[in-house]
Scaffold this motif. Sequence first.
Motif, PDB file in Angstrom:
ATOM      1  N   GLN A 128       0.891  -1.240   0.088  1.00 45.14           N
ATOM      2  CA  GLN A 128       0.101   0.060  -0.075  1.00 45.14           C
ATOM      3  C   GLN A 128       0.841   1.273   0.135  1.00 45.14           C
ATOM      4  OE1 GLN A 128      -2.302   1.406   3.554  1.00 45.14           O
ATOM      5  NE2 GLN A 128      -4.154   0.625   2.350  1.00 45.14           N
ATOM      6  N   LEU A 129       0.313   2.182  -0.583  1.00 46.88           N
ATOM      7  CA  LEU A 129       0.828   3.579  -0.680  1.00 46.88           C
ATOM      8  C   LEU A 129      -0.158   4.502   0.159  1.00 46.88           C
ATOM      9  CD1 LEU A 129       2.380   4.761  -3.959  1.00 46.88           C
ATOM     10  CD2 LEU A 129       3.634   3.626  -2.049  1.00 46.88           C
ATOM     11  N   ARG A 130       0.335   5.221   1.269  1.00 42.12           N
ATOM     12  CA  ARG A 130      -0.421   6.184   1.917  1.00 42.12           C
ATOM     13  C   ARG A 130       0.206   7.679   1.875  1.00 42.12           C
ATOM     14  NH1 ARG A 130      -0.332   2.325   7.287  1.00 42.12           N
ATOM     15  NH2 ARG A 130      -1.520   0.427   6.597  1.00 42.12           N
ATOM     16  N   TRP A 131      -0.730   8.518   1.768  1.00 43.69           N
ATOM     17  CA  TRP A 131      -0.343   9.954   2.124  1.00 43.69           C
ATOM     18  C   TRP A 131      -1.581  10.718   2.395  1.00 43.69           C
ATOM     19  CZ3 TRP A 131      -1.776   7.237  -2.427  1.00 43.69           C
ATOM     20  CH2 TRP A 131      -2.902   7.617  -3.266  1.00 43.69           C
ATOM     21  N   PRO A 132      -1.180  11.843   3.015  1.00 39.81           N
ATOM     22  CA  PRO A 132      -2.051  12.783   3.832  1.00 39.81           C
ATOM     23  C   PRO A 132      -3.478  12.850   2.649  1.00 39.81           C
ATOM     24  CG  PRO A 132      -0.206  13.733   4.157  1.00 39.81           C
ATOM     25  CD  PRO A 132       0.102  12.488   3.002  1.00 39.81           C
ATOM     26  N   GLY A 133      -4.587  12.364   3.108  1.00 38.11           N
ATOM     27  CA  GLY A 133      -5.664  12.523   2.423  1.00 38.11           C
ATOM     28  C   GLY A 133      -5.867  11.398   1.558  1.00 38.11           C
ATOM     29  N   GLY A 134      -4.972  10.255   1.342  1.00 36.31           N
ATOM     30  CA  GLY A 134      -5.314   9.220   0.232  1.00 36.31           C
ATOM     31  C   GLY A 134      -4.697   8.057   0.450  1.00 36.31           C
ATOM     32  N   ALA A 135      -4.932   7.146  -0.148  1.00 38.77           N
ATOM     33  CA  ALA A 135      -4.025   5.737   0.087  1.00 38.77           C
ATOM     34  C   ALA A 135      -4.571   4.759  -1.312  1.00 38.77           C
ATOM     35  CB  ALA A 135      -4.625   4.879   1.380  1.00 38.77           C
ATOM     36  N   ILE A 136      -3.566   3.629  -1.635  1.00 41.18           N
ATOM     37  CA  ILE A 136      -3.895   2.943  -2.860  1.00 41.18           C
ATOM     38  C   ILE A 136      -3.470   1.871  -2.505  1.00 41.18           C
ATOM     39  CG2 ILE A 136      -2.033   3.972  -4.282  1.00 41.18           C
ATOM     40  CD1 ILE A 136      -4.121   3.774  -6.519  1.00 41.18           C
ATOM     41  N   GLU A 137      -3.838   0.713  -2.982  1.00 36.90           N
ATOM     42  CA  GLU A 137      -3.308  -0.771  -2.701  1.00 36.90           C
ATOM     43  C   GLU A 137      -2.538  -0.773  -3.974  1.00 36.90           C
ATOM     44  OE1 GLU A 137      -3.537  -2.865  -0.158  1.00 36.90           O
ATOM     45  OE2 GLU A 137      -4.810  -1.395   0.853  1.00 36.90           O
ATOM     46  N   ILE A 138      -1.216  -1.355  -3.895  1.00 38.51           N
ATOM     47  CA  ILE A 138      -0.290  -1.819  -4.944  1.00 38.51           C
ATOM     48  C   ILE A 138      -0.284  -3.168  -5.033  1.00 38.51           C
ATOM     49  CG2 ILE A 138       2.046  -1.988  -5.644  1.00 38.51           C
ATOM     50  CD1 ILE A 138       0.796   0.893  -5.432  1.00 38.51           C
ATOM     51  N   ALA A 139      -0.607  -3.706  -6.350  1.00 42.71           N
ATOM     52  CA  ALA A 139      -0.804  -5.091  -6.731  1.00 42.71           C
ATOM     53  C   ALA A 139       0.660  -5.788  -7.017  1.00 42.71           C
ATOM     54  CB  ALA A 139      -1.524  -5.306  -7.958  1.00 42.71           C
ATOM     55  N   THR A 140       1.640  -5.047  -7.578  1.00 44.77           N
ATOM     56  CA  THR A 140       2.675  -5.466  -7.904  1.00 44.77           C
ATOM     57  C   THR A 140       3.781  -4.221  -8.483  1.00 44.77           C
ATOM     58  OG1 THR A 140       4.058  -7.181  -9.265  1.00 44.77           O
ATOM     59  CG2 THR A 140       2.126  -5.795 -10.340  1.00 44.77           C
ATOM     60  N   ALA A 141       4.870  -4.645  -8.634  1.00 38.97           N
ATOM     61  CA  ALA A 141       5.863  -3.483  -9.215  1.00 38.97           C
ATOM     62  C   ALA A 141       6.636  -4.238 -10.028  1.00 38.97           C
ATOM     63  CB  ALA A 141       6.791  -3.222  -7.780  1.00 38.97           C
ATOM     64  N   VAL A 142       6.923  -3.454 -11.358  1.00 34.94           N
ATOM     65  CA  VAL A 142       7.563  -3.745 -12.573  1.00 34.94           C
ATOM     66  C   VAL A 142       8.829  -2.982 -12.931  1.00 34.94           C
ATOM     67  CG1 VAL A 142       5.362  -4.994 -13.413  1.00 34.94           C
ATOM     68  CG2 VAL A 142       5.867  -2.371 -13.982  1.00 34.94           C
ATOM     69  N   LYS A 143       9.472  -3.346 -13.601  1.00 38.59           N
ATOM     70  CA  LYS A 143      10.799  -2.278 -14.129  1.00 38.59           C
ATOM     71  C   LYS A 143      10.236  -1.404 -15.140  1.00 38.59           C
ATOM     72  CE  LYS A 143      14.623  -5.472 -13.026  1.00 38.59           C
ATOM     73  NZ  LYS A 143      15.747  -6.140 -13.423  1.00 38.59           N
ATOM     74  N   GLY A 144      10.638  -0.430 -15.057  1.00 35.34           N
ATOM     75  CA  GLY A 144      10.159   0.978 -16.064  1.00 35.34           C
ATOM     76  C   GLY A 144      11.364   1.236 -16.786  1.00 35.34           C
ATOM     77  N   GLU A 145      11.132   2.378 -17.509  1.00 36.42           N
ATOM     78  CA  GLU A 145      12.345   3.015 -18.326  1.00 36.42           C
ATOM     79  C   GLU A 145      13.392   3.676 -17.334  1.00 36.42           C
ATOM     80  OE1 GLU A 145      10.599   5.518 -21.209  1.00 36.42           O
ATOM     81  OE2 GLU A 145       9.464   3.919 -22.133  1.00 36.42           O
TER      82      GLU A 145
END
Length: 238
Positions: free
Chosen positions: A48-65
């Motif tokens: 999960q990511l949390r910040w003031p006023g919000g949060a979101i579930e993270i399903a996975t992480a992948v390599k980007g550019e």
Amino acid sequence: MTERLFLEDAYRREAPGEVIGLTEEGGIILDASLFYATSGGQPGDSGQLRWPGGAIEIATAVKGEGETIVLVPAEPKPLPYVGARVTQVLDWERRHRHMRVHTALHLLSVALPLPVTGGQISAGKGRLDFLMPEPPEDRDALEAMLNEFVARDLTVSESWITEAELDANPELVKTMSVQPPRGAGRIRLVRIGEGEGQIDLQPCGGTHVARTGEIGDLRLGKIENKGKQNRRVNLLVG
């Protein structure tokens, strides 16, 4: 570039971060990632990511550019803005299971000292494909050897060498299908055991437990024929 916090401390469960980019697909790029990105047969972390006023579930992480890591939300939701300070919270139990399985597969590569042609990690089991025309003669002895490595509670540590040093010691690379990432000038080695008690040393960018005793009981699963020269060895952890 995203700093890889999971390489500094695989046991860290929370960490701050700053959003430095958003992808067109809705992915989130941080300056430093606690989340391991899918690679080398190991799944990306969730949490999960949390910040003031919000949060979101993270399903996975992948390599980007450009050596970045992209965090993939589990569902469409409002994203933090670029520049936002967030708190990363890892799904620790899932990560720890990956760590146990990954280290167990290194033990399997010691017990079966053959070229590795592929591999896969999940939360409770893993498998390695070997260049092995015939299956092991004694499954019970192989399983006993694996559990002896666990019972010895060997330390698992890391060190770094240059790409030139790896080129001078090609026998360190066991995997035929996945080569160590290059371009950064150095290669991470994972060592199991110390001194005369060392049983394994190979390049690896994944996450591991600190001691083999953390892995738990190991059981061999199916040994499958994957061609004239290949066998798939499944391993059940815990």
